[in-house]
Design a protein around this motif. Structure first.
Motif, PDB file in Angstrom:
ATOM      1  N   ALA A  92      93.200  17.326  -1.021  1.00  0.00           N
ATOM      2  CA  ALA A  92      94.251  17.477  -0.013  1.00  0.00           C
ATOM      3  C   ALA A  92      95.153  16.255   0.019  1.00  0.00           C
ATOM      4  N   HIS A  93      94.600  15.084  -0.173  1.00  0.00           N
ATOM      5  CA  HIS A  93      95.394  13.860  -0.205  1.00  0.00           C
ATOM      6  C   HIS A  93      96.387  13.885  -1.368  1.00  0.00           C
ATOM      7  N   TYR A  94      95.933  14.268  -2.558  1.00  0.00           N
ATOM      8  CA  TYR A  94      96.821  14.338  -3.727  1.00  0.00           C
ATOM      9  C   TYR A  94      97.903  15.403  -3.555  1.00  0.00           C
ATOM     10  N   ILE A  95      97.564  16.515  -2.960  1.00  0.00           N
ATOM     11  CA  ILE A  95      98.548  17.577  -2.729  1.00  0.00           C
ATOM     12  C   ILE A  95      99.596  17.123  -1.716  1.00  0.00           C
ATOM     13  N   LYS A  96      99.180  16.409  -0.691  1.00  0.00           N
ATOM     14  CA  LYS A  96     100.143  15.884   0.284  1.00  0.00           C
ATOM     15  C   LYS A  96     101.096  14.889  -0.362  1.00  0.00           C
ATOM     16  N   ILE A  97     100.577  14.005  -1.192  1.00  0.00           N
ATOM     17  CA  ILE A  97     101.426  13.037  -1.888  1.00  0.00           C
ATOM     18  C   ILE A  97     102.379  13.754  -2.836  1.00  0.00           C
ATOM     19  N   GLY A  98     101.870  14.735  -3.574  1.00  0.00           N
ATOM     20  CA  GLY A  98     102.718  15.498  -4.491  1.00  0.00           C
ATOM     21  C   GLY A  98     103.821  16.239  -3.767  1.00  0.00           C
ATOM     22  N   GLY A  99     103.513  16.833  -2.634  1.00  0.00           N
ATOM     23  CA  GLY A  99     104.521  17.534  -1.852  1.00  0.00           C
ATOM     24  C   GLY A  99     105.575  16.592  -1.311  1.00  0.00           C
ATOM     25  N   THR A 100     105.148  15.436  -0.862  1.00  0.00           N
ATOM     26  CA  THR A 100     106.096  14.444  -0.356  1.00  0.00           C
ATOM     27  C   THR A 100     107.039  13.980  -1.461  1.00  0.00           C
ATOM     28  N   VAL A 101     106.498  13.700  -2.637  1.00  0.00           N
ATOM     29  CA  VAL A 101     107.325  13.271  -3.768  1.00  0.00           C
ATOM     30  C   VAL A 101     108.283  14.384  -4.172  1.00  0.00           C
ATOM     31  N   PHE A 102     107.792  15.626  -4.235  1.00  0.00           N
ATOM     32  CA  PHE A 102     108.627  16.753  -4.629  1.00  0.00           C
ATOM     33  C   PHE A 102     109.789  16.946  -3.661  1.00  0.00           C
ATOM     34  N   PHE A 103     109.519  17.002  -2.368  1.00  0.00           N
ATOM     35  CA  PHE A 103     110.584  17.256  -1.396  1.00  0.00           C
ATOM     36  C   PHE A 103     111.531  16.073  -1.243  1.00  0.00           C
ATOM     37  N   THR A 104     111.028  14.857  -1.430  1.00  0.00           N
ATOM     38  CA  THR A 104     111.918  13.694  -1.427  1.00  0.00           C
ATOM     39  C   THR A 104     112.869  13.760  -2.617  1.00  0.00           C
ATOM     40  N   GLY A 105     112.353  14.120  -3.776  1.00  0.00           N
ATOM     41  CA  GLY A 105     113.203  14.274  -4.963  1.00  0.00           C
ATOM     42  C   GLY A 105     114.212  15.398  -4.791  1.00  0.00           C
ATOM     43  N   PHE A 106     113.780  16.517  -4.237  1.00  0.00           N
ATOM     44  CA  PHE A 106     114.684  17.642  -4.009  1.00  0.00           C
ATOM     45  C   PHE A 106     115.790  17.262  -3.035  1.00  0.00           C
ATOM     46  N   PHE A 107     115.443  16.557  -1.962  1.00  0.00           N
ATOM     47  CA  PHE A 107     116.429  16.112  -0.978  1.00  0.00           C
ATOM     48  C   PHE A 107     117.417  15.143  -1.618  1.00  0.00           C
ATOM     49  N   THR A 108     116.924  14.232  -2.430  1.00  0.00           N
ATOM     50  CA  THR A 108     117.789  13.268  -3.104  1.00  0.00           C
ATOM     51  C   THR A 108     118.766  13.979  -4.037  1.00  0.00           C
ATOM     52  N   LEU A 109     118.279  14.951  -4.793  1.00  0.00           N
ATOM     53  CA  LEU A 109     119.161  15.710  -5.690  1.00  0.00           C
ATOM     54  C   LEU A 109     120.205  16.511  -4.913  1.00  0.00           C
ATOM     55  N   ALA A 110     119.833  17.058  -3.768  1.00  0.00           N
ATOM     56  CA  ALA A 110     120.790  17.805  -2.943  1.00  0.00           C
ATOM     57  C   ALA A 110     121.888  16.889  -2.415  1.00  0.00           C
TER      58      ALA A 110
END
Length: 54
Positions: free
Chosen positions: A7-25
């Motif tokens: 669960a810890h790794y999935i939370k970190i992965g989700g945070t990185v993914f959505f931060t990257g998506f927000f940055t690209l937007a």
């Protein structure tokens, strides 16, 4: 591997993914090439006649 570690790794992965998506937007919205497209879209509500055609 326990549930807590997974669960810890999935939370970190989700945070990185959505931060990257927000940055690209943000980059897409502020890219100079897209300025005319967004300016035209901003003027659409002010153009034309909104009365129904009878």
């Amino acid at each position: 591997m326990s549930y807590d570690i997974l669960a810890h790794y999935i939370k970190i992965g989700g945070t990185v993914f959505f931060t990257g998506f927000f940055t690209l937007a943000i980059i897409y919205a502020l890219w100079p090439k897209n300025k005319s497209r967004f300016d035209n879209a901003a003027q659409l509500p002010l153009e034309g006649d909104d009365r129904p055609k009878v």
